[in-house]
Design a protein around this motif. Sequence first.
Motif, PDB file in Angstrom:
ATOM      1  N   THR A  42      22.774  56.286  10.763  1.00 59.00           N
ATOM      2  CA  THR A  42      23.357  55.172  10.035  1.00 59.00           C
ATOM      3  C   THR A  42      23.418  53.912  10.897  1.00 59.00           C
ATOM      4  N   PHE A  43      23.360  54.092  12.226  1.00 56.98           N
ATOM      5  CA  PHE A  43      23.415  52.959  13.146  1.00 56.98           C
ATOM      6  C   PHE A  43      22.048  52.581  13.699  1.00 56.98           C
ATOM      7  N   GLU A  44      20.997  53.195  13.210  1.00 57.58           N
ATOM      8  CA  GLU A  44      19.664  52.901  13.737  1.00 57.58           C
ATOM      9  C   GLU A  44      19.337  51.408  13.685  1.00 57.58           C
ATOM     10  N   PRO A  45      19.637  50.685  12.596  1.00 61.38           N
ATOM     11  CA  PRO A  45      19.345  49.247  12.587  1.00 61.38           C
ATOM     12  C   PRO A  45      20.115  48.482  13.662  1.00 61.38           C
ATOM     13  N   LEU A  46      21.327  48.939  14.000  1.00 60.09           N
ATOM     14  CA  LEU A  46      22.106  48.280  15.045  1.00 60.09           C
ATOM     15  C   LEU A  46      21.561  48.604  16.427  1.00 60.09           C
ATOM     16  N   LEU A  47      21.278  49.872  16.645  1.00 62.94           N
ATOM     17  CA  LEU A  47      20.812  50.297  17.966  1.00 62.94           C
ATOM     18  C   LEU A  47      19.504  49.616  18.338  1.00 62.94           C
ATOM     19  N   ARG A  48      18.665  49.349  17.368  1.00 59.55           N
ATOM     20  CA  ARG A  48      17.397  48.656  17.643  1.00 59.55           C
ATOM     21  C   ARG A  48      17.627  47.239  18.145  1.00 59.55           C
ATOM     22  N   GLN A  49      18.787  46.658  17.797  1.00 58.46           N
ATOM     23  CA  GLN A  49      19.056  45.257  18.105  1.00 58.46           C
ATOM     24  C   GLN A  49      19.893  45.065  19.367  1.00 58.46           C
ATOM     25  N   LEU A  50      20.300  46.161  20.029  1.00 57.45           N
ATOM     26  CA  LEU A  50      21.230  46.018  21.148  1.00 57.45           C
ATOM     27  C   LEU A  50      20.634  45.185  22.285  1.00 57.45           C
ATOM     28  N   PRO A  51      21.407  44.221  22.778  1.00 56.56           N
ATOM     29  CA  PRO A  51      20.940  43.412  23.914  1.00 56.56           C
ATOM     30  C   PRO A  51      21.219  44.122  25.230  1.00 56.56           C
ATOM     31  N   GLY A  52      20.747  43.520  26.313  1.00 52.23           N
ATOM     32  CA  GLY A  52      20.948  44.109  27.627  1.00 52.23           C
ATOM     33  C   GLY A  52      22.398  44.187  28.045  1.00 52.23           C
ATOM     34  N   ALA A  53      23.268  43.424  27.388  1.00 50.89           N
ATOM     35  CA  ALA A  53      24.682  43.421  27.759  1.00 50.89           C
ATOM     36  C   ALA A  53      25.410  44.678  27.308  1.00 50.89           C
ATOM     37  N   LEU A  54      24.776  45.452  26.429  1.00 50.57           N
ATOM     38  CA  LEU A  54      25.449  46.627  25.885  1.00 50.57           C
ATOM     39  C   LEU A  54      24.699  47.915  26.204  1.00 50.57           C
ATOM     40  N   HIS A  55      25.457  48.990  26.311  1.00 53.83           N
ATOM     41  CA  HIS A  55      24.909  50.341  26.413  1.00 53.83           C
ATOM     42  C   HIS A  55      25.516  51.117  25.254  1.00 53.83           C
ATOM     43  N   GLY A  56      24.732  51.361  24.232  1.00 55.22           N
ATOM     44  CA  GLY A  56      25.244  51.942  23.008  1.00 55.22           C
ATOM     45  C   GLY A  56      25.059  53.452  22.918  1.00 55.22           C
ATOM     46  N   TYR A  57      26.048  54.106  22.326  1.00 55.05           N
ATOM     47  CA  TYR A  57      26.025  55.541  22.064  1.00 55.05           C
ATOM     48  C   TYR A  57      26.440  55.751  20.609  1.00 55.05           C
ATOM     49  N   ALA A  58      25.772  56.665  19.936  1.00 55.22           N
ATOM     50  CA  ALA A  58      26.127  56.967  18.549  1.00 55.22           C
ATOM     51  C   ALA A  58      26.066  58.480  18.349  1.00 55.22           C
ATOM     52  N   PRO A  59      27.200  59.165  18.521  1.00 55.82           N
ATOM     53  CA  PRO A  59      27.197  60.615  18.314  1.00 55.82           C
ATOM     54  C   PRO A  59      27.197  60.980  16.839  1.00 55.82           C
ATOM     55  N   THR A  60      26.570  62.099  16.522  1.00 55.44           N
ATOM     56  CA  THR A  60      26.673  62.683  15.178  1.00 55.44           C
ATOM     57  C   THR A  60      27.848  63.647  15.188  1.00 55.44           C
ATOM     58  N   GLN A  61      28.751  63.483  14.244  1.00 53.39           N
ATOM     59  CA  GLN A  61      29.967  64.282  14.239  1.00 53.39           C
ATOM     60  C   GLN A  61      29.710  65.724  13.789  1.00 53.39           C
ATOM     61  N   ARG A  62      30.612  66.598  14.154  1.00 53.79           N
ATOM     62  CA  ARG A  62      30.517  68.015  13.785  1.00 53.79           C
ATOM     63  C   ARG A  62      30.279  68.169  12.283  1.00 53.79           C
ATOM     64  N   GLY A  63      29.401  69.098  11.938  1.00 51.77           N
ATOM     65  CA  GLY A  63      29.115  69.375  10.543  1.00 51.77           C
ATOM     66  C   GLY A  63      28.134  68.431   9.894  1.00 51.77           C
ATOM     67  N   HIS A  64      27.790  67.337  10.557  1.00 45.56           N
ATOM     68  CA  HIS A  64      26.937  66.303   9.989  1.00 45.56           C
ATOM     69  C   HIS A  64      25.553  66.307  10.640  1.00 45.56           C
ATOM     70  N   GLY A  65      24.571  65.764   9.929  1.00 47.06           N
ATOM     71  CA  GLY A  65      23.238  65.642  10.493  1.00 47.06           C
ATOM     72  C   GLY A  65      22.760  66.937  11.120  1.00 47.06           C
TER      73      GLY A  65
END
Length: 293
Positions: A42-65
């Motif tokens: 669900t965050f793929e469009p955001l993660l593609r746009q992350l600048p060098g100032a950020l280090h992004g993590y997006a875990p999939t919660q239990r039971g999902h995906g």
Amino acid sequence: MSTIAVRAAQLKSGLVLPYAEAGYPEGAPVVFVHGLADSWWTFEPLLRQLPGALHGYAPTQRGHGDAERPEEGYGPEDFAGDLVEFLDAVGIRRAVLVGASSGGVAARLVAGSHPDRVAGLVLAGVPATLADKPGATALGESIQNLADPVPRAFVEELLDGLTARPLARGLLATLAEENLKVPARVWRETMRGLLETDLAATLRGILVPTLVLWGDADSLLPRADQQLILDTIPGATLVVYEGAGHVLYWEEPERLVQDVTAFAAAVLPARPDGGAPGGAGAPPRPRRDGPSV
């Protein structure tokens, strides 16, 4: 455009959660928390746009995906507990949490109970409460009647009502496939947990800097709902996305990344947390490497 690496983290409980990682390794750590039936995708469009100032993590919660599916433990407190263990597993001592939709409930529970781990909280299209929303009650009743396999028509109708503007067909198809991975029992137990929890009470005691993002075309959350967040969390500020619906991060990913980047720079200006992955004093990073996408 940022490259997304897909990995897996083993929590202290033994649960293994896949997660996406993007951005610059020395950037400010930002953890994105998804809502009901979603996954890191669900965050793929955001993660593609992350600048060098950020280090992004997006875990999939239990039971999902593609995450593991324990037999129980699908209340907001369970997801919040996993989130704290995720921070430990990937070596984040202090981060900005970005909670999306119902994922914001787990994020704010962590902000309230573990303020030392949360430099700032971003709530994007997050309900203050569901107690006064007949639509949420009706959705809960529909979900309680779900059986496996979850009907595609149910998922597609649900996704169709979350935005005010049309989305790319490819993105919608991917999101639908991720939703369809979720067993009916996880839909039921997760929604039941949200409806049976006093969500307004989970807003109390949050003292970390908080940014509230809301689309004024959100058909699920009225302005008064967001005002309750502002009235309860000291110093919380609101940014309105004009013309955006409930899932504003699908409609305006570039703008949301800009807002999160500016917020992270304000609350973690010089990385005082010392929590760069692998940095001195940081917890170990037990994980399983995976592919990049």
